[in-house]
Design an enzyme around this catalytic site. Structure first.
Site, mmCIF file in Angstrom:
data_model
loop_
_atom_site.group_PDB
_atom_site.id
_atom_site.type_symbol
_atom_site.label_atom_id
_atom_site.label_comp_id
_atom_site.label_asym_id
_atom_site.label_seq_id
_atom_site.Cartn_x
_atom_site.Cartn_y
_atom_site.Cartn_z
ATOM 1 N N ARG A 14 0.963 -1.255 0.181
ATOM 2 C CA ARG A 14 0.140 -0.515 0.545
ATOM 3 C C ARG A 14 0.714 1.236 -0.132
ATOM 4 O O ARG A 14 0.936 1.736 -1.099
ATOM 5 C CB ARG A 14 -0.908 -0.318 1.138
ATOM 6 C CG ARG A 14 -2.108 0.743 0.908
ATOM 7 C CD ARG A 14 -1.882 2.585 1.815
ATOM 8 N NE ARG A 14 -1.403 2.855 2.771
ATOM 9 C CZ ARG A 14 -0.923 3.881 3.276
ATOM 10 N NH1 ARG A 14 -0.653 4.517 2.850
ATOM 11 N NH2 ARG A 14 -0.513 3.583 4.374
ATOM 12 N N GLU A 15 1.860 1.532 0.858
ATOM 13 C CA GLU A 15 2.345 2.565 1.065
ATOM 14 C C GLU A 15 3.904 2.771 0.237
ATOM 15 O O GLU A 15 3.878 3.316 -0.760
ATOM 16 C CB GLU A 15 3.147 2.787 2.587
ATOM 17 C CG GLU A 15 4.432 3.847 2.608
ATOM 18 C CD GLU A 15 3.662 5.410 2.826
ATOM 19 O OE1 GLU A 15 3.911 6.302 2.356
ATOM 20 O OE2 GLU A 15 2.634 5.761 3.232
ATOM 21 N N HIS A 74 -6.254 0.378 3.109
ATOM 22 C CA HIS A 74 -6.684 1.357 3.690
ATOM 23 C C HIS A 74 -7.771 2.818 3.127
ATOM 24 O O HIS A 74 -7.110 2.179 1.794
ATOM 25 C CB HIS A 74 -5.341 1.859 3.320
ATOM 26 C CG HIS A 74 -4.886 3.159 3.958
ATOM 27 N ND1 HIS A 74 -4.837 4.139 3.312
ATOM 28 C CD2 HIS A 74 -4.027 3.866 5.896
ATOM 29 C CE1 HIS A 74 -4.909 5.019 3.894
ATOM 30 N NE2 HIS A 74 -4.069 4.999 5.436
ATOM 31 N N ARG A 134 -9.397 0.404 12.489
ATOM 32 C CA ARG A 134 -8.883 1.627 12.764
ATOM 33 C C ARG A 134 -9.570 2.173 11.808
ATOM 34 O O ARG A 134 -9.425 2.674 10.980
ATOM 35 C CB ARG A 134 -7.478 1.130 11.731
ATOM 36 C CG ARG A 134 -6.269 2.014 12.949
ATOM 37 C CD ARG A 134 -5.364 2.412 11.707
ATOM 38 N NE ARG A 134 -5.699 2.876 10.762
ATOM 39 C CZ ARG A 134 -4.828 3.692 9.209
ATOM 40 N NH1 ARG A 134 -3.300 2.769 9.433
ATOM 41 N NH2 ARG A 134 -5.363 3.695 8.563
ATOM 42 N N SER A 136 -7.313 6.722 11.804
ATOM 43 C CA SER A 136 -6.275 6.992 11.520
ATOM 44 C C SER A 136 -6.694 8.633 11.291
ATOM 45 O O SER A 136 -7.319 8.605 10.216
ATOM 46 C CB SER A 136 -5.123 6.676 10.787
ATOM 47 O OG SER A 136 -3.952 7.407 11.036
ATOM 48 N N THR A 168 2.812 11.971 9.020
ATOM 49 C CA THR A 168 2.725 11.337 7.957
ATOM 50 C C THR A 168 3.803 12.781 6.580
ATOM 51 O O THR A 168 4.260 12.523 6.078
ATOM 52 C CB THR A 168 0.911 12.379 7.218
ATOM 53 O OG1 THR A 168 -0.124 11.733 8.142
ATOM 54 C CG2 THR A 168 1.292 12.574 6.094
ATOM 55 N N HIS A 195 2.192 5.203 12.613
ATOM 56 C CA HIS A 195 2.817 5.373 11.176
ATOM 57 C C HIS A 195 3.743 6.371 11.030
ATOM 58 O O HIS A 195 3.464 8.023 11.067
ATOM 59 C CB HIS A 195 1.866 5.191 10.357
ATOM 60 C CG HIS A 195 1.910 5.231 8.848
ATOM 61 N ND1 HIS A 195 1.568 4.791 7.786
ATOM 62 C CD2 HIS A 195 2.059 6.770 7.789
ATOM 63 C CE1 HIS A 195 2.112 4.857 6.934
ATOM 64 N NE2 HIS A 195 2.626 6.064 6.730
ATOM 65 N N HIS A 197 6.689 8.354 8.828
ATOM 66 C CA HIS A 197 7.529 9.487 7.444
ATOM 67 C C HIS A 197 8.823 9.428 7.616
ATOM 68 O O HIS A 197 9.226 10.034 9.233
ATOM 69 C CB HIS A 197 6.746 10.210 6.818
ATOM 70 C CG HIS A 197 5.899 9.592 6.048
ATOM 71 N ND1 HIS A 197 5.996 9.347 4.741
ATOM 72 C CD2 HIS A 197 4.157 9.031 6.509
ATOM 73 C CE1 HIS A 197 4.584 8.276 4.096
ATOM 74 N NE2 HIS A 197 4.371 8.665 5.241
ATOM 75 N N HIS A 291 39.553 -2.419 16.112
ATOM 76 C CA HIS A 291 37.744 -3.593 15.741
ATOM 77 C C HIS A 291 38.251 -5.019 15.847
ATOM 78 O O HIS A 291 37.310 -5.652 16.447
ATOM 79 C CB HIS A 291 37.064 -2.563 14.556
ATOM 80 C CG HIS A 291 37.043 -1.753 14.933
ATOM 81 N ND1 HIS A 291 35.693 -0.580 15.092
ATOM 82 C CD2 HIS A 291 36.955 -0.251 15.042
ATOM 83 C CE1 HIS A 291 34.937 0.430 15.648
ATOM 84 N NE2 HIS A 291 36.244 0.903 15.291
#
Length: 397
Positions: A14-15, A74, A134, A136, A168, A195, A197, A291
């Site tokens: 989706r996203e 969504h 849900r 939002s 967002t 959620h 960004h 290291h």
């Protein structure tokens, strides 16, 4: 602190479809869904069935796979959208409606009262069906806290499964996200989904802060792809969770992360970022002498994550000017050659000197060890290397 489990809602389908270079075919979507399910994510979120005719068919096809993960979609907080989602057979519907002053003025034009009214209508309708719901508030981070809590108290009273807190535009800092989620946690009984960004590079840190403050669900995508520069990457989120409390990732097939990232990277035509916590080419690669000595003696000295947990191995680089004799000695052991400290130091000095002209590959390093050790005691190698030796080593392929 007592850490509690937190479910992953992976939104690659989706996203992730909103990423500039993403255009997944139906077959690719099924591949991704199966891979996410094999890894063990609890939820897979797909594009709204209202987006296009193919999106509806893709949603139905993924629902029909019979995966263990629950399939969410969504949608706008609109009756037409949710009826289409129900027709696709999803397990849950993630409603969204903007509440910041920016979105209320320049997007949908609704007041907070109108937002609550729309949410009430759609949520009440959905309660007739066996689906998770849900709600939002889009752009939660830039919504007035009073407005945000009004909306969330109202939908919580209606019986939603979760409210969603959406950063967002990636405006929040971890402290701000922690404070916001804490306020919401104190006001609602339902779950809380975060959620975030990555516009300012805080997506994983903000997700972690949200979880510490009481979030029960975290949104991710494979490689972090999404609108603009995306959201929290799945592999990075799991790495953070595993480093904090490995028991919380025990139900995931951790070795599957590498394949997931490679699969999606190939589909969108990008390399896996070198910053990837687990899946990048250099995630478990050690180079500097100080290291490598410590890692050889005790890996946790410079590793917060064990590569073995993810089906990977660490790499000790030796063909460069920063190499140390301990790394050279360890490589000799791997070749079946035991180097005493003096021999290892001699070889290391040799490698350092010729690496000033350019790094050596592993075969060249191995040739240095195999050809120099038999004569190391009789003819100690100077840090100033003869041109013939330099030419010889660089000729090894």
């Amino acid at each position: 602190m007592r850490y509690v489990p937190c479910a992953v809602i992976d939104s690659t389908l989706r996203e992730g479809e909103q990423f500039a270079r993403a255009s997944f075919s139906p077959a690719q979507k099924i591949q991704i869904a199966r891979a996410l399910d094999a890894f063990g994510v609890e939820y897979i979120e797909v594009t709204s069935p209202c987006a296009s005719p193919q999106s509806f068919e893709d949603c139905r096809a993924i629902v029909g796979l019979g995966l263990r993960a629950k399939i969410l979609t969504h949608t706008r907080c609109h009756m037409d959208d949710v009826q289409r989602a129900l027709a696709a057979g999803v397990d849950g519907i993630n409603l969204v409606l903007g509440t910041s002053s920016f979105l209320r003025e320049f997007s949908h034009g609704k007041s907070i009262d109108a937002v609550i009214q729309a949410a009430t209508e759609v949520i009440t309708f959905l309660q007739q069906f066996p689906v998770e719901v849900r709600f939002s508030c889009e752009d939660s981070m830039r919504t007035s806290i009073d407005d945000l809590l009004r909306v969330y108290r109202a939908v919580d009273a209606l019986g939603v499964d979760r409210v969603g807190i959406a950063d967002t535009v990636g405006a929040g800092t971890p402290r701000q996200i922690y404070d916001l989620v804490s306020r919401v946690r104190a006001e609602v009984q339902c779950g809380i989904e975060f959620h975030g960004h990555n516009d300012t590079g805080c997506a994983v840190a903000n997700a972690f802060a949200a979880w510490e403050a009481g979030a029960t669900h975290i949104d991710t995508t494979v490689l972090g792809i999404g609108e603009r520069n995306g959201i929290a990457p799945l592999s990075d989120w799991v790495a953070r969770l595993h480093a904090t409390a490995p028991r919380l990732t025990a139900h995931y097939h951790l070795p599957g992360l590498v394949g997931l990232d490679r699969l999606v990277a190939e589909m969108i035509g990008l390399e896996i970022p070198f910053t990837g916590c687990v899946t990048s080419f250099c995630a478990f690669t050690h180079k500097a002498g100080i290291h490598t000595k410590a890692v050889i003696n005790h890996p946790q000295t410079y590793e917060i994550l064990a590569p073995e947990a993810f089906g990977l191995t660490r790499e000790i680089l030796t063909g460069h000017r920063l190499t140390g004799w301990n790394a050279v000695a360890a490589r000799g052991e791997a070749l079946g050659v035991h180097l005493c400290p003096d021999e290892a130091r001699s070889v290391a000095r040799f490698i350092k000197a010729i690496s000033d002209r350019g790094p050596l590959n592993q075969d060249q390093v191995d040739q240095c060890i195999l050809t120099m050790v038999p004569r190391a005691d009789a003819h100690p190698v100077s840090a100033v290397v003869a041109e013939s030796e330099v030419a010889y080593v660089h000729s090894v392929s």
